[in-house]
Design a protein around this motif. Sequence first.
Motif, mmCIF file in Angstrom:
data_model
loop_
_atom_site.group_PDB
_atom_site.id
_atom_site.type_symbol
_atom_site.label_atom_id
_atom_site.label_comp_id
_atom_site.label_asym_id
_atom_site.label_seq_id
_atom_site.Cartn_x
_atom_site.Cartn_y
_atom_site.Cartn_z
ATOM 1 N N LYS A 55 -27.352 -17.005 36.862
ATOM 2 C CA LYS A 55 -28.195 -17.901 36.075
ATOM 3 C C LYS A 55 -29.183 -17.132 35.199
ATOM 4 C CE LYS A 55 -31.421 -18.546 39.961
ATOM 5 N NZ LYS A 55 -32.106 -19.541 40.820
ATOM 6 N N PHE A 56 -28.887 -15.847 34.947
ATOM 7 C CA PHE A 56 -29.794 -15.032 34.156
ATOM 8 C C PHE A 56 -29.045 -14.272 33.058
ATOM 9 C CE2 PHE A 56 -31.718 -15.281 38.387
ATOM 10 C CZ PHE A 56 -32.967 -15.791 38.069
ATOM 11 N N THR A 57 -29.755 -14.030 31.973
ATOM 12 C CA THR A 57 -29.264 -13.145 30.913
ATOM 13 C C THR A 57 -30.292 -12.038 30.720
ATOM 14 O OG1 THR A 57 -30.307 -14.466 29.182
ATOM 15 C CG2 THR A 57 -28.006 -14.972 29.732
ATOM 16 N N CYS A 58 -29.850 -10.956 30.102
ATOM 17 C CA CYS A 58 -30.746 -9.822 29.903
ATOM 18 C C CYS A 58 -30.516 -9.214 28.523
ATOM 19 C CB CYS A 58 -30.510 -8.764 30.985
ATOM 20 S SG CYS A 58 -31.598 -7.322 30.851
ATOM 21 N N ASN A 59 -31.595 -8.966 27.797
ATOM 22 C CA ASN A 59 -31.556 -8.221 26.543
ATOM 23 C C ASN A 59 -32.159 -6.849 26.810
ATOM 24 O OD1 ASN A 59 -30.587 -10.490 25.083
ATOM 25 N ND2 ASN A 59 -32.683 -11.292 25.013
ATOM 26 N N MET A 60 -31.413 -5.789 26.505
ATOM 27 C CA MET A 60 -31.887 -4.427 26.741
ATOM 28 C C MET A 60 -31.860 -3.628 25.449
ATOM 29 S SD MET A 60 -30.279 -3.288 30.442
ATOM 30 C CE MET A 60 -28.584 -3.787 30.082
ATOM 31 N N SER A 61 -32.872 -2.792 25.264
ATOM 32 C CA SER A 61 -32.891 -1.874 24.130
ATOM 33 C C SER A 61 -33.480 -0.546 24.588
ATOM 34 C CB SER A 61 -33.711 -2.449 22.972
ATOM 35 O OG SER A 61 -35.070 -2.609 23.350
ATOM 36 N N ASN A 70 -34.067 -13.472 31.145
ATOM 37 C CA ASN A 70 -34.288 -14.898 30.902
ATOM 38 C C ASN A 70 -33.466 -15.754 31.850
ATOM 39 O OD1 ASN A 70 -35.987 -14.584 28.523
ATOM 40 N ND2 ASN A 70 -34.127 -13.916 27.460
ATOM 41 N N GLN A 71 -34.018 -16.910 32.170
ATOM 42 C CA GLN A 71 -33.239 -17.917 32.886
ATOM 43 C C GLN A 71 -32.145 -18.406 31.955
ATOM 44 O OE1 GLN A 71 -34.332 -18.937 36.056
ATOM 45 N NE2 GLN A 71 -32.686 -20.378 36.448
ATOM 46 N N GLN A 72 -30.923 -18.431 32.452
ATOM 47 C CA GLN A 72 -29.800 -18.799 31.592
ATOM 48 C C GLN A 72 -29.799 -20.287 31.283
ATOM 49 O OE1 GLN A 72 -25.947 -17.164 32.570
ATOM 50 N NE2 GLN A 72 -25.003 -19.126 32.166
#
Length: 298
Positions: free
Chosen positions: A205-211, A263-265
Motif C-alpha cells: 500500500k506504499f509507493t516510493c520516490n527516490m533520487s 507515500n500511502q498508495q
Amino acid sequence: MDDSSSSKRKPEAQREGESSAKRLNVTLGLESLDCPICFVPLSPPIFQCSVGHFICEDCCADRLNNKCHLCSVETSFERCFGMEHVVQSVTVGCSNDKYGCAEKVTYYKKEEHKKACTYAPCFCPESGCGFAGPTKVLLDHFTTQHKCPSTTLPDSGMLSLCLQPGLHVVKCTGNNYFFLLSMASEPYGHAISVVCVQPNMTESKFTCNMSYDCITTGCCGCTSCHIRSSSLSDGLPTVYDLILPKGKVSDDANGIMLRATINQQTLSHSRSCFRGKGPTSALQHRPDTYHDGDEEDD
C-alpha cells in the motif's frame, strides 16, 4: 415445610447458575470440528443429515439429488443447533503464542485472527541469524544486534539519508510495520531496494520516490517504485528498485546521499506505477518529479 423446600431449591439454583459458567479442559480431535467435505472449520449455520453427519452451509447448498455426501442416503438436512453451540464454545490459543500472543479465539475464527494478529512473526534476513519475532521486536533486533543505522520517517514522508552498503531501518512511529532499505554492491554498481516489513501482508500500500546525487562525480538520478511488503521469510527482495551505475558514483566512506519520499498508495499511484513501458514513464505521471535534462518552458 414451604420454607424447607425453598431453602433446598436455592443451592440447586445456585449450582445450575455456576454450571453455565464452568469450562472443562478436554482433549479433542479438532478434525471433528471441521466439515468432512471441504475440511473448513464448522461455523453456524451447521446442518445435519438424517443419519447424523454434520456439514457446513456451503457444502449443504452444493449437495446433489438431496443425498448426503458421506452416506449417500437420500435425506433432508436440518439445522443442528446443538453442534453450533459446541463449536461456538471451543476456543484455542493463537498459533503465535510463542511470539507473545496470549489471546484465546473461537476455533472457527482462528484463521481470521491469525491474519490480523499483531504478534505474527517477521524474519531477520541476515545470513546465519535465524531470528524471528513481531515487527517491533525485529526492528530492535536490527538496531541492537546488527547495529543497523535507523531513521524515523517524518509525517511528511520525506527523508534524506547517507546510504552505505548494508541495511538501513526506517521507523514508522505507532505502526505495526517499518521500512528496510538495502544497498548491495554488485559488479554493475550499487543496487538499492526498499521493502515494507510487515506480517500477513499480501498487497503493498506504499509507493516510493527516490533520487540521489554524488558531489564528487556530479552524477544524479531518480526513480519511482511500488514498495513490496514482506515478512522477510524468503529473505531480502531479489529485485532492485534503483541502480547506481558503477563509476558514476564514488565509493567513499561517506556513503551516497539519498532522498526518498514514501507515500500511502492510492488508486492513481497504483495505475501510474504499472502502466508505463519505459523506465521513466511512471515518473511522467508525477509533475513534481525531477527529470535530468528537463528544460523550463519559456
